[in-house]
Motif scaffolding. Sequence first.
Motif, short mmCIF file in Angstrom:
data_model
loop_
_atom_site.label_atom_id
_atom_site.label_comp_id
_atom_site.label_asym_id
_atom_site.label_seq_id
_atom_site.Cartn_x
_atom_site.Cartn_y
_atom_site.Cartn_z
N ASN A 40 -40.77 8.37 6.44
CA ASN A 40 -40.40 7.24 6.14
C ASN A 40 -42.42 6.90 5.35
O ASN A 40 -43.50 7.53 5.07
CB ASN A 40 -41.40 6.75 7.83
CG ASN A 40 -41.55 4.80 7.74
OD1 ASN A 40 -42.48 4.69 7.44
ND2 ASN A 40 -40.57 3.94 7.49
N ARG A 107 -33.52 11.53 6.68
CA ARG A 107 -33.20 10.03 6.89
C ARG A 107 -34.53 9.57 6.33
O ARG A 107 -35.66 9.74 6.96
CB ARG A 107 -33.04 9.77 8.50
CG ARG A 107 -32.73 7.89 8.37
CD ARG A 107 -31.85 8.09 9.91
NE ARG A 107 -30.78 8.26 10.42
CZ ARG A 107 -29.37 7.87 9.97
NH1 ARG A 107 -29.49 6.32 9.47
NH2 ARG A 107 -27.86 8.70 9.86
N SER A 109 -37.01 6.09 5.31
CA SER A 109 -36.72 4.63 5.16
C SER A 109 -38.43 4.34 4.22
O SER A 109 -38.14 4.91 4.57
CB SER A 109 -36.22 3.77 6.47
OG SER A 109 -37.25 5.14 7.57
N GLY A 110 -38.63 2.85 4.82
CA GLY A 110 -39.59 2.52 4.35
C GLY A 110 -39.99 1.88 2.74
O GLY A 110 -38.84 2.07 2.53
N THR A 111 -40.98 1.07 1.99
CA THR A 111 -41.11 1.14 1.58
C THR A 111 -42.20 1.74 0.46
O THR A 111 -43.65 1.59 1.14
CB THR A 111 -41.62 -0.63 1.04
OG1 THR A 111 -40.40 -1.49 1.97
CG2 THR A 111 -41.87 -0.82 -0.07
N LEU A 137 -30.13 7.33 2.97
CA LEU A 137 -31.00 6.41 2.67
C LEU A 137 -30.74 5.02 3.37
O LEU A 137 -29.46 4.25 3.83
CB LEU A 137 -30.40 5.77 1.38
CG LEU A 137 -30.24 6.51 -0.10
CD1 LEU A 137 -30.62 5.97 -0.62
CD2 LEU A 137 -31.34 7.67 0.43
N ASP A 138 -31.90 4.64 4.16
CA ASP A 138 -31.56 4.31 5.62
C ASP A 138 -32.93 2.95 5.65
O ASP A 138 -33.73 2.67 6.53
CB ASP A 138 -32.28 5.16 6.81
CG ASP A 138 -31.30 3.85 8.42
OD1 ASP A 138 -30.39 2.20 8.13
OD2 ASP A 138 -31.15 4.33 9.29
N GLY A 139 -32.28 1.86 4.65
CA GLY A 139 -33.19 1.00 4.62
C GLY A 139 -34.40 1.54 3.61
O GLY A 139 -35.70 1.06 4.16
N LEU A 140 -33.92 2.08 2.28
CA LEU A 140 -35.39 2.46 1.50
C LEU A 140 -35.70 1.28 0.45
O LEU A 140 -34.41 1.06 -0.19
CB LEU A 140 -34.77 3.66 0.71
CG LEU A 140 -35.56 4.54 -0.27
CD1 LEU A 140 -37.20 4.97 0.57
CD2 LEU A 140 -35.84 5.27 -0.84
N ASP A 141 -36.62 0.96 0.06
CA ASP A 141 -36.97 0.49 -1.56
C ASP A 141 -38.37 0.78 -2.02
O ASP A 141 -39.57 1.61 -1.07
CB ASP A 141 -37.38 -1.77 -0.29
CG ASP A 141 -37.72 -1.89 -1.51
OD1 ASP A 141 -38.40 -1.53 -2.51
OD2 ASP A 141 -37.62 -3.56 -1.06
N SER A 195 -27.42 -0.23 6.34
CA SER A 195 -28.54 -0.28 5.51
C SER A 195 -28.24 -1.08 4.37
O SER A 195 -27.04 -0.99 3.78
CB SER A 195 -28.93 1.33 5.40
OG SER A 195 -27.90 1.96 4.70
N ASN A 197 -30.71 -0.63 0.70
CA ASN A 197 -31.59 0.01 0.06
C ASN A 197 -31.85 -0.32 -1.40
O ASN A 197 -30.47 -0.99 -2.33
CB ASN A 197 -30.76 1.40 -0.22
CG ASN A 197 -30.93 1.69 1.08
OD1 ASN A 197 -31.61 2.74 1.97
ND2 ASN A 197 -29.20 2.22 1.49
#
Length: 520
Positions: A40, A107, A109-111, A137-141, A195, A197
């Motif tokens: 994360n 896995r 994720s996060g910003t 990639l599960d909510g990557l920024d 997700s 991304n």
Amino acid sequence: MKQRIFSAGLSAALLLSLAACSAPDGSGSSSQQEGSRVLNLSDSEITLDGQALSQDGEGAVTLSHDIVYYHDNTGEDYGEGAQADMHSREEASTHTVVTIREAGTYRVSGTLSAGQLAVDLGEEAKRDPEAAVTLVLDGLDITCTVAPAVIFYNVYECDEAWVAYDEGATEAYSVLPAEVDTSAAGANVVLADGSVNQVSGSYVARIYQEGTTKKLHKYDGAFYSRMSMNVDGEGAGTGTLTITAENEGLNSELHLTVNGGQIDIQAQNDGINTNEDNVSVTTINGGGLHINAGLGEEGDGIDSNGHIVINGGTVCSMSSDHSPDGGLDADGEILINGGHVMALGVRNDVVSTDSKQLYMELSFASPLSAGTQVELEGTSLSLVLEKGAQSILYSGPDLEQDVSYTLKAGGAVQQYTGHSSGGFPGGGHGGNFQPPEGQDPPEGGFQHPEEEPPAPPEGGGEPPQRPEGQQPPEPPEGQSRPQPPQGNPGQFPGGVAEEPSADFTLTDDVRSFSGIAGQE
């Protein structure tokens, strides 16, 4: 001859959302990534399996501010970068580099508002089949302003023949584009179902090895791999990836295979680029690609210095509308064997007649402006242009041979005057890899990648021109100059129909229609 007058058109957006969600049988990844580790990212704390990571720590994932970028205040002996490619030490130091150093599935994720996600398993990894990393990639920024935001440095290279050649094998390396298999590649990306991304990245201009002009670093894409790479979706294929690129978008130095997921690329230059001359293969087996490239001075939608193979999925690829670029550009073959393909640009490179799915190349007499509705009645080609275009390539399973199609642009029925193509067979350089007449191929095949190209003649100058009035040389004894087959001007640029026609019909010999304009 059959006549089709009904409209079964779907908008490009609807095509992307429907057809792109399915991948070929067996190509989707499991929604449960067994044994995956959870990484994360955030600006305040980065954790691996719930444990906070520290700067300069050791283990499977490390943190640092050691990022490869093009330094400012450097001279011509440093590299080929211009002032616009340079970044200050202060800007670079604000970026947190998260480096994965052990094989496995992560896995993510996060910003991370200023950082880079890197994978580096060491210099020996390219020959180790176990040196593979999968990024789910599960909510990557993530945003990087000085280099690629995501980069694979060292993992297993599945093309073992290329590795041997790259390390100095004497025999020439060749490749059949349809036979490239990257399933064992060490660089893998999976878009988790449901997700969203976001990857926003920059690039690194060519930096020299000290004391030479050989390449030490050069990473053109916002999402980049030095080795062959796979991109896929999970079981349902609903995960999305948006790449916003200061230069190029999704890049691989060797092969790239897209099997699933939904990918949107907004790039100042090329949208996708695979860049090993005469070798790289970009393969699309499934998923959805929406590419808006050439937002800067130039850029192709999908650009391969080798070959392009499309076997399935939905591809909508747009190039620059103000430079001679295309939605599909390859120095080698372009093969379309399945899927829905829409490529738009000033010109598209010629598709190989060895393709297993029918295609239609449309070259307009003058550019169409953004906002123009284009419809090929009786097919799924129905879209409103997001940007100007003069060349449109369409391929889909709904195209049939010996069927008369009606083409409309801006509501007006169109007619064509010839069958020439807007691009070049074998790529935009007019290639097919044949040496100039009278010359033999170089001994050992094409040039080794680390060798420098031969210098131009001293003093430079324009290429030699044939004196006025002089005819081209006669062909070798027993051979004649190629002539257009009777009744088939489409195989040669400049072929002209006897009179304008609004009957767009694909035959064994005709795939291209040129000089297209509204009926008078």
